[in-house]
Design an enzyme around this catalytic site. Structure first.
Site, short mmCIF file in Angstrom:
data_model
loop_
_atom_site.label_atom_id
_atom_site.label_comp_id
_atom_site.label_asym_id
_atom_site.label_seq_id
_atom_site.Cartn_x
_atom_site.Cartn_y
_atom_site.Cartn_z
CD GLU A 31 -7.64 -11.21 4.10
OE1 GLU A 31 -7.82 -11.18 2.86
OE2 GLU A 31 -6.52 -11.03 4.62
CG HIS B 79 -8.56 -8.04 -0.20
ND1 HIS B 79 -7.88 -7.07 -0.92
CD2 HIS B 79 -7.69 -8.46 0.76
CE1 HIS B 79 -6.66 -6.94 -0.42
NE2 HIS B 79 -6.52 -7.76 0.60
#
Length: 780
Positions: free
Chosen positions: A480, A483
């Site tokens: 994550e 990202h």
């Protein structure tokens, strides 16, 4: 592409006419009501009109749609002007007035389907479903089309921005002395184009304008996928009101938000992020090219915490007894699909003991004390960019907070809190400047449909990552965090190219996690090879069990990135329920990047990746932008017939397993960690074949301690066995303490239990189904 869309198809329509008019800023003013499970309020949209996006050429070289080069300026970097002041929290208060009551007392005249309109009532005009081409057609009124679904729209009106005190300084023309449409539009044109170093002033005036009185209702209509707005007599986008207010309310069943209970049994609501992103939360322009900024004021009962994708660490303001208000903002233009909100009884989790030097580092490098300097150039539209901030470029660990239900405090402190600093530091060491100034991490309820989701300034993590050892939590956190660069700071201009986000994050999670653990190079390589073996198994399984047309990473081929003249388009397979279960864009994207990194060598590849990030941050890209720049950085002797066209053909535009990957995996020798798993599998097969009464000479098998990924592989191999005896399963459970392992391991254990009807462990299956629903969704 101006075709009428069939809502029963699997393609997702994007109907906003971004080719004619663009939202530059949203101001949301919302009330969250848990009793009715409705979010109600208003949203003010500030527009910059003009036919900005050209008809797309079929040539892949012509990749830039924006006439003004603001949405995708790839090859012509320009200086990025940034404020010299510090970036402390925006303090302009948005209190209650006639326009922040959010529709209280307004009669809902919705029809049976919940959609209200004043169009036919007011003028007798019947809208055409999925009208895509909405430009100026002779004497017809200009039609503004917004993406909208599952919303009750109550009222649409023009905003009289000229009534805001002090706003007259934005009226540049001395000839415009009488308040008129032209004057109001000129004010907005000046406001939305203020330079980046005046971002505070800009946000302040956006807030003031959002509370200005209305100056005339606009005609509107809603259908399944859109909100259509017009003003009688306005025939061009340039003459359409540049600031409009929409009063609306969500529906409990709206697909953009999930109303549920947290792990402590208290109510909460959060945004899903897919498949229709935010159009059931607020009317918006969802195509990625509609990059905008936003600010939001959200009111809820004082017992709730409001978290949002915002640059500031918002604190509640008590409005009256039992009610609090939260305000967030962003200054980096991003697609509306990245907007996220979560409201619940979250508690902030803090480490019981913290290192003083870590805190000093975060405090000294806080964005509120940033020293902005001009270091190089940026190719994106103007905003206060961290890549231009000399302090931010050296900030390894950005300020961060962790929120979760109180019942998960122990798990957060044992696992998550200690992992965030090394994972952030590892990401910085690989890619450089963190694109966002801070990070919140929220442990979402058990029904969250994946292990994690990244949005600007906030990450949602599943509670499943907190169990077992730190491996699953660490790898998912790294995914994550990746990202922030790939998926957020650099976005795909066409949503069908998901591999540009998920493939990169999957590849980078291994690299970040190895650095976060401070592994020696050989050990890091061994772990990454093991994970490659696991992903190879998953890709083979995915290809065998999914429709061929959904295995293609670039299904639109040379039409990728093309839109109609109005800007509308469809996302292929965007509504297909099977898509949520598929990981092909993760896996094929990962193997493509791994293939390219091996061809260049890791040092060269990651040096290039930092260069790519610096060139394209703040922009939207297509596959060829990455591949062309990469090939330009590969020495001729290493290309070996590599070309953009060949990569498209072999990796992105065909179903099945790419031929280069088949050849590579066929020639690859199993790594040491994988060979150990094979040896352990053989031991368990021998144990399973033995009769209950063993001969005296037979010795007990000695099993090695295995890493979590090795355990996953071991259990997957044992799942291929036709039968496993109850005593074998009991021994497996005891040897590896399977009920205490992470969710990925326990998922395979539960499959074994169900397959072989091992009733003694049914309690483990029950627990898994209750607490780890996202793993069931991901692997079914």
């Amino acid at each position: 592409m101006d075709v009428k869309l069939d809502p029963s198809r699997d393609d997702l329509p994007l109907l906003a006419n971004t080719g004619h008019i663009l939202v530059k800023h949203y101001v949301l003013d919302l009330d969250v009501d848990f009793k009715s499970q409705i979010i109600e309020g208003s949203i003010v949209l500030f527009f910059e009109p003009g036919n900005r996006f050209k008809k797309q050429s079929s040539s892949i070289e012509e990749t830039c749609q924006s006439e003004s080069n603001e949405a995708c300026k790839f090859r012509m970097p320009e200086p990025c002007h940034n404020p010299v002041t510090h970036t402390s929290t925006f303090s302009s208060k948005m209190g209650y007035d006639g326009f922040s009551v959010c529709g209280k007392g307004v009669k809902d005249t919705s029809g049976k389907d919940g959609n209200h309109d004043n169009w036919e009532q007011a003028s007798g005009i019947s809208s055409s479903k999925y009208c895509c081409d909405t430009g100026n057609h002779g004497s017809e009124d200009f039609l503004l089309v917004l993406d909208c679904c599952d919303l009750s729209v109550l009222k649409v009106e023009e905003v009289d921005v000229a009534a805001v005190p002090g706003i007259e300084k934005f009226a540049r023309s001395p000839t415009l002395t009488v308040v008129s449409e032209e004057l109001r539009n000129q004010i907005i044109r000046e406001l939305v184009t203020l330079p980046a170093d005046r971002w505070r002033e800009q946000l302040d005036y956006y807030a003031r304008c959002s509370q200005a009185p209305g100056c005339g209702e606009l005609l509107f209509d809603t259908d399944t996928w859109s909100l259509q707005i017009r003003k009688t007599g306005t025939q061009a986008a340039t003459d359409f009101p540049h600031a409009i207010r929409i009063r609306y309310r969500t529906k409990p069943q709206g697909r953009s938000v999930t109303w549920t209970s947290d792990q402590s049994g208290r109510p909460c609501v959060y945004t899903m992020g897919s498949p229709i992103n935010n159009r059931a939360l607020f009317p918006c322009q969802e195509p990625p090219v509609a990059m905008s900024t936003w600010q939001a004021t959200v009111r809820a009962a004082a017992s709730f915490v409001v978290l949002m994708s915002g640059e500031n660490s918002a604190k509640p303001t008590q409005l009256h007894e039992g009610c609090s208000s939260w305000h967030y903002y962003v200054t980096m233009p991003m697609p509306a699909s990245t907007f996220t909100i979560a409201v619940g009884s979250w508690a902030e989790m803090k480490p019981e003991t913290c290192l003083s030097n870590d805190l000093a580092t975060e405090r000294s490098l806080s964005s509120s004390e940033a020293d902005f300097r001009y270091v190089g150039v940026c190719g994106h539209m103007e905003y206060p960019c961290r890549f231009q901030n000399a302090s931010a470029t050296t900030q390894e660990i950005i300020p961060h907070r962790v929120f979760a239900p109180v019942c998960l405090k122990g798990a957060c402190q044992e696992t998550l809190l200690r992992l965030i600093p090394p994972c952030l530091s590892a990401a910085h060491s690989v890619l450089g400047t963190h694109p966002f100034s801070r990070l919140d991490v929220l442990i979402v309820p058990a029904n969250f449909p994946s292990l994690g989701m990244a949005s600007p300034h906030i990450i949602f993590l599943s509670q499943s990552t907190l169990t077992g050892m730190s491996h699953l939590c660490g790898t998912r956190l790294c995914h994550e965090i990746a990202h922030a660069w790939f998926g957020l700071a650099i976005g795909a201009r066409d949503w069908t190219e998901e591999w540009l986000s998920e493939g990169f994050a999957t590849h980078l999670e291994d690299v970040f996690w190895a650095r976060a653990q401070q592994l020696a190079p050989r050990e890091a390589q061994e772990q990454q090879e093991l994970r490659a073996c696991l992903r190879w198994r998953r890709l083979q399984d995915e290809v065998r069990n999914s429709p061929e047309e959904m295995q293609v990473l670039r299904p639109n081929k040379e039409e990728t990135g093309c839109v109609s003249d109005s800007g509308s388009s469809v996302i292929k397979h965007g509504l297909n329920p099977e898509k949520a279960f598929m990981q092909v864009h993760y896996l094929k994207g990962y193997f493509l990047l791994r293939f390219l990194a091996k061809r260049l060598g890791d040092d060269t590849y990651f040096s290039f990746l930092r260069k790519f990030v610096h060139t394209f941050h703040g922009q939207l890209i297509l596959s060829q932008d990455f591949l062309q720049m990469l090939l330009e950085n590969i020495p001729e002797e290493k290309r070996l017939e590599l070309s953009v066209e060949n990569i498209f053909r072999d990796w992105l535009e065909s179903s099945g397993i790419p031929q280069p990957l088949q050849r590579e995996r066929g020639a690859a020798a199993a790594c040491g960690l994988a060979r150990r798993v094979s040896a352990e599998v053989a031991k368990w097969i021998r144990v399973n074949r033995r009769p209950r009464k063993r001969k005296r000479r037979e010795t007990e098998e000695v099993f090695e301690k295995l890493l979590p990924d090795q355990l996953v592989w071991l259990l997957e191999c044992l799942l291929e066995q036709k039968t496993l005896k109850p005593r074998t399963l009991q021994s497996l459970e005891r040897t590896y303490h399977l009920p205490e392992q992470d969710a990925e391991v326990r998922h395979r254990w539960c499959e074994l239990v169900v397959k072989h009807r091992y009733t003694k462990a049914y309690k483990d299956v029950e627990r898994f189904l209750q607490e780890d629903q996202q793993n069931v969704i991901r692997h079914n």
